[in-house]
Motif scaffolding. Structure first.
Motif, PDB file in Angstrom:
ATOM      1  N   VAL A  91       0.812  -1.216   0.000  1.00  0.00           N
ATOM      2  CA  VAL A  91       0.000   0.000   0.000  1.00  0.00           C
ATOM      3  C   VAL A  91       0.845   1.266   0.000  1.00  0.00           C
ATOM      4  CG1 VAL A  91      -2.064  -0.937   1.033  1.00  0.00           C
ATOM      5  CG2 VAL A  91      -0.236  -0.078   2.488  1.00  0.00           C
ATOM      6  N   CYS A 117       3.201   2.632 -10.359  1.00  0.00           N
ATOM      7  CA  CYS A 117       2.062   1.931  -9.774  1.00  0.00           C
ATOM      8  C   CYS A 117       0.833   2.837  -9.733  1.00  0.00           C
ATOM      9  CB  CYS A 117       2.417   1.457  -8.366  1.00  0.00           C
ATOM     10  SG  CYS A 117       1.092   0.537  -7.606  1.00  0.00           S
ATOM     11  N   LYS A 118      -0.259   2.316 -10.296  1.00  0.00           N
ATOM     12  CA  LYS A 118      -1.478   3.120 -10.356  1.00  0.00           C
ATOM     13  C   LYS A 118      -2.434   2.772  -9.208  1.00  0.00           C
ATOM     14  CE  LYS A 118      -0.695   4.717 -14.700  1.00  0.00           C
ATOM     15  NZ  LYS A 118       0.713   4.251 -14.754  1.00  0.00           N
ATOM     16  N   LEU A 119      -2.037   1.777  -8.421  1.00  0.00           N
ATOM     17  CA  LEU A 119      -2.985   1.243  -7.444  1.00  0.00           C
ATOM     18  C   LEU A 119      -3.226   2.167  -6.257  1.00  0.00           C
ATOM     19  CD1 LEU A 119      -1.786  -2.443  -7.511  1.00  0.00           C
ATOM     20  CD2 LEU A 119      -3.917  -1.550  -8.438  1.00  0.00           C
ATOM     21  N   CYS A 120      -2.151   2.770  -5.762  1.00  0.00           N
ATOM     22  CA  CYS A 120      -2.351   3.611  -4.591  1.00  0.00           C
ATOM     23  C   CYS A 120      -2.152   5.077  -4.952  1.00  0.00           C
ATOM     24  CB  CYS A 120      -1.413   3.205  -3.458  1.00  0.00           C
ATOM     25  SG  CYS A 120       0.140   2.512  -4.005  1.00  0.00           S
ATOM     26  N   ASP A 163      -9.718  -6.206   4.273  1.00  0.00           N
ATOM     27  CA  ASP A 163      -9.120  -6.326   2.939  1.00  0.00           C
ATOM     28  C   ASP A 163      -7.967  -7.326   2.904  1.00  0.00           C
ATOM     29  OD1 ASP A 163     -10.629  -4.043   1.606  1.00  0.00           O
ATOM     30  OD2 ASP A 163      -9.768  -3.052   3.352  1.00  0.00           O
ATOM     31  N   ALA A 207      -9.081  -5.811  -4.103  1.00  0.00           N
ATOM     32  CA  ALA A 207      -8.154  -4.965  -3.331  1.00  0.00           C
ATOM     33  C   ALA A 207      -6.867  -4.784  -4.133  1.00  0.00           C
ATOM     34  CB  ALA A 207      -7.859  -5.605  -1.979  1.00  0.00           C
ATOM     35  N   PRO A 208      -6.198  -3.635  -3.985  1.00  0.00           N
ATOM     36  CA  PRO A 208      -4.952  -3.435  -4.738  1.00  0.00           C
ATOM     37  C   PRO A 208      -3.886  -4.425  -4.299  1.00  0.00           C
ATOM     38  CG  PRO A 208      -5.249  -1.703  -3.096  1.00  0.00           C
ATOM     39  CD  PRO A 208      -6.516  -2.507  -3.108  1.00  0.00           C
ATOM     40  N   CYS A 231       0.483  -5.487  -4.914  1.00  0.00           N
ATOM     41  CA  CYS A 231       1.803  -5.477  -5.545  1.00  0.00           C
ATOM     42  C   CYS A 231       2.600  -6.606  -4.908  1.00  0.00           C
ATOM     43  CB  CYS A 231       2.545  -4.172  -5.285  1.00  0.00           C
ATOM     44  SG  CYS A 231       1.809  -2.748  -6.070  1.00  0.00           S
ATOM     45  N   ARG A 252       1.039 -13.524  -7.811  1.00  0.00           N
ATOM     46  CA  ARG A 252       1.155 -12.640  -6.657  1.00  0.00           C
ATOM     47  C   ARG A 252       2.264 -13.040  -5.686  1.00  0.00           C
ATOM     48  NH1 ARG A 252      -4.918 -10.652  -5.068  1.00  0.00           N
ATOM     49  NH2 ARG A 252      -5.032  -9.191  -6.788  1.00  0.00           N
TER      50      ARG A 252
END
Lengths: 396, 389
Positions: A83, A90-93, A201, A225-226, A228, A240
């Protein structure tokens, strides 16, 4: 030296369940790499997926939400780092959410990771706890904001056993749009856990705390959920978590979880009775003791007691000579001479805090074990207190 | 699993059953947490440290050079991500034929802004030391070149690369970390990190008949950690130690290393036998060479052009034979699967036809004969169909 051996350090690690041992030996034949296309690989793959289903059912999750890792520490690190990942691509957070909210009583694998992230420029808030080890939900509410990326709260503390209200934590965190993680390494199998009901999450768990093998852990990642990777490489575990699957460990963990689901409702009641016997016995026999942890919201087999004016390490070593294995706190923190960060966080005075002992009961412990501890402990405390300069009391 | 023939040892070895049993037994006895200071904890710690000493002995290094991990992938990741040190200008150099556990972290690092240079291998699958040395510059922090390639078995000139790196270090007046992924080398060919001049090396248990989920990192000097937690492994790798895995790994390493010479000789004979037997087949092109100094005798990579490797693997699987097209870690992605052979400059047709045959100590000559019989029949009949198409 005593020949009797009583192991009351089940929060550090548990002995293998005999059924799990049998399973580990039986799965020798499954040596194909689960990622291989041939029949050897396919058979191993099926057993791995069966284990994933068992774990998912146990947690109330879907199989594709379960990732097998190298252990609880790895699971915790994966979540904390993802996170706040430093990947610019990274576009997730969203960059605006960088803060972590956690507690002062986390396991070192969370606490030290958050400290590391702080050194990298990630802001962190450490929630305080009360005398019984409970966090203050109002304090949490005040701490979370639109900047909070993640709230990580340990479900059941490894040293004092206090159980937090994770459902409420999730409600408060989600209200401000933060993600929620819980380190459930000590809780799973000892308290009912349903990830859907808790609405979290991420959840971490480790096999060796539940009579399963070491070197295998679980990470629950809620669908959507995001994510990485911490470990990159092959496409295993839905891409993952890279690395050839630890087939034996995964199947052993699946078995441990299956057994826990069957045995635990009864086992929890049994542990509670044993713990109560130990607690009452100590209170009756030894003056100036303080019971740490929450009176009711506590792990059924965890009893943390502080003995005024007696050094915890000395108590541990004398008990060890009698064949009794306990700990002063987390095994992961041994070697440091400071008082446990958990006990300190509860605000217990130094004259007590230095004398804290964790008894963690498990499936192999009996009433006889408890009585043996109760027979030896008072003499040990008395002996140590007599040598102490800070203790002037007596013994009942 | 009667009548099945397992020739995919480079993916994972057949476990040494007695050793794994022994490790489970020992771990039940010494089950406690090695970080606990009571007697059961000390017993577990003793087993852990004895294991470390035994692994160190097989690598001819000190016990403190050994860090236990969850496997080769984690070991490689630890080294690659150590590049992410704050406030440093960092560049890394890897060969183009690295395993995905080096290649993918490097790709991620590139996305994070680290300067990554990838040096391709030649058509024989061998990386040129001069080419590596040439791309090292003042920003270079890490060079990673594997010891034995997992798909072709090509043995890389690690020692020569190390020597050139040291010369570049002197010239550039800076330290460069030299890492080698030795997962396919350890226990199979002589491997002494000190002799090769590397700063770190990854090894894995399940490639040598040990348990899954455990490996080690040979580390000359402490390095940044991959993740944080308790103080285990001298603060370099947290998490309760996997005693059963570690002890099983140790026993397997000892067995493999004590029989390394005779097993190597036997593997050379088996490999030559297979190569001789297949060479006359239609469309046969060997990607692995015959020279045992340059190619691991345990791995054979061969193409039967134009038959797709995937088809052969499936056809043989139906006949009870396990081989692979390449790395199991990349088997789901076609593009990734062909990466290594394409990097070597192998034509697409040859790369797509490639199959990997890999064996180990318990592979029997009779099994090889049966395998060769079936393979020849299948290749001949498939080639006839291919000609008609």
């Amino acid at each position: 030296m005593s020949t009797k051996r009583v192991y009351m350090d089940n929060n550090a690690t548990t002995p293998l369940h005999p059924e799990v041992k049998k399973t580990l030996i039986e799965c020798f034949d499954l040596y194909g790499n689960p990622s291989s296309m041939h029949s050897f690989g396919r058979e191993a793959h099926e057993r791995v997926e069966n284990s994933r289903r068992l774990v998912a059912d146990f947690l109330g999750a879907s199989p594709e939400e379960i990732i097998f890792t190298g252990g609880g520490s790895e699971s915790n690190n994966t979540v904390l780092k993802l996170v706040t990942c430093r990947e610019t691509a990274c576009k997730l957070c969203p960059a605006s959410r960088r803060e972590i909210v956690t507690t002062q009583i986390e396991h070192p694998s969370v606490l030290n990771t958050v400290k590391f992230l702080e050194s990298e420029g990630i802001p962190a808030v450490y929630l305080s706890v009360d005398r019984e080890g409970k966090i203050d939900l109002q304090e949490l509410n005040d701490a979370v904001s639109e900047n909070t990326a993640l709230v990580s709260v340990i479900m059941a503390n490894n040293e004092i056993g206090t159980i937090q209200d994770i459902k409420k934590v999730a409600e408060i965190a989600h209200a401000s749009g933060a993600l929620v993680h819980t380190d459930a390494v000590q809780a799973l199998g000892k308290v009912p856990v349903n990830v859907r009901e808790l609405n979290i999450d991420f959840l971490s768990f480790s096999g060796h705390k539940l009579y399963g093998p070491k070197g295998i852990g679980i990470l629950y990642v809620k669908k959507g959920a995001p994510f990485c990777n911490l470990i990159h490489g092959g496409h295993q575990e839905f891409s993952r978590r890279a690395g050839t699957l630890n087939t034996q460990g995964i199947i052993g963990l699946g078995k441990a979880v299956e057994l826990a689901a069957q045995e635990l409702p009864e086992e929890i009641e049994r542990l509670k009775r044993l713990k109560n016997r130990l607690k009452q016995g100590i209170l009756e026999r030894i003056p100036d003791v303080h019971i740490n942890g929450h009176a009711t919201d506590c792990l059924p087999g965890t009893l943390n007691v502080s003995f005024m004016g007696a050094e915890g390490e000395a108590i541990l070593l004398y008990l060890d000579l009698e064949g009794i294995a306990v700990s002063t706190g987390s095994a992961c923190s041994t070697g440091s001479l400071e008082s446990s960060h958990v006990i300190v966080a509860t605000g217990l005075g130094a004259e007590y805090a230095h004398g804290s002992i964790r008894f963690s009961l498990g499936r192999e412990n009996t009433e006889e074990d408890v009585d043996y501890v109760l027979e030896k402990l008072p003499h040990i405390i008395l002996k140590i207190r007599r040598m102490s300069s800070v203790y002037a009391g007596g013994i009942k | 699993m009667e009548n099945l023939i397992y020739l995919d040892w480079a993916s994972t070895a057949v476990p040494e059953e007695d050793l794994i049993y022994e490790s489970v037994r020992a771990s039940v006895k010494s089950f406690a947490n090695p970080s606990s200071i009571h007697k059961p904890g000390k017993e577990a710690k003793e087993l852990l440290e004895r294991s470390r000493k035994m692994i160190a002995d097989t690598l001819n290094c000190k016990p403190e050079n050994i860090i236990f991990t969850s496997g080769g992938t984690e070991s490689n990741n630890t080294i690659l991500f150590s590049t992410l040190k704050k406030g440093r200008q960092n560049g890394i150099v890897i060969s183009g034929i690295e395993h995905s556990s080096v290649f993918e972290p490097a790709k991620t690092l590139k996305e994070m802004g680290i300067h990554v240079r990838i040096v391709p291998a030649d058509q024989n699958g061998i990386v040129s030391p001069e080419k590596i040395a040439r791309v090292i510059d003042k920003d270079t922090y890490l060079v990673s070149v594997m010891t034995v390639n997992n798909e072709t078995g090509a043995i890389q000139p690690v020692k020569e690369i190390g020597e050139l790196i040291r010369r570049r270090e002197e010239h550039l007046q800076k330290n460069i970390h030299f890492h080698t992924d030795a997962v396919q080398a350890f226990g199979k060919i002589p491997f002494i990190p000190e002799d090769l001049g590397v700063d770190s090396a990854s090894i894995s248990a399940h490639k040598i008949g040990g348990p899954r989920g455990v490996g080690a990192l040979y580390l000359k000097k402490p390095l940044a950690v991959l993740y944080c937690g308790g103080g285990q492994e001298r603060g370099l790798r947290p998490g309760t130690e996997n005693i059963q895995g570690i002890y099983g790994f140790t026993l397997a390493a000892e067995r493999r290393n004590s029989r390394l010479k005779e097993e190597f000789k036997r593997a050379c004979e088996l490999k030559e036998y297979i190569l001789d037997s297949l060479s006359s087949l239609n469309g046969c092109i060997f990607i692995s060479g015959r020279d045992h100094n340059s190619y691991s005798p345990y791995i054979i990579n061969v193409s039967f052009v134009p038959l797709p490797g995937e088809v052969l693997v499936r056809v043989l699987s139906d006949r009870g034979i396990a081989i692979s097209t390449g790395s199991a870690c990349s088997s789901a992605h076609k593009k990734k699967r062909l990466r290594i052979l394409e990097n070597m400059g192998q034509p697409k047709q040859i790369a797509e036809s490639a199959i990997r045959i890999s064996f180990g100590p318990s592979t029997q000559k009779e099994e090889i004969d049966e395998f060769l019989d079936i393979l020849k029949k299948e290749v001949n009949s498939l080639q006839r169909v291919a000609v008609k198409l």
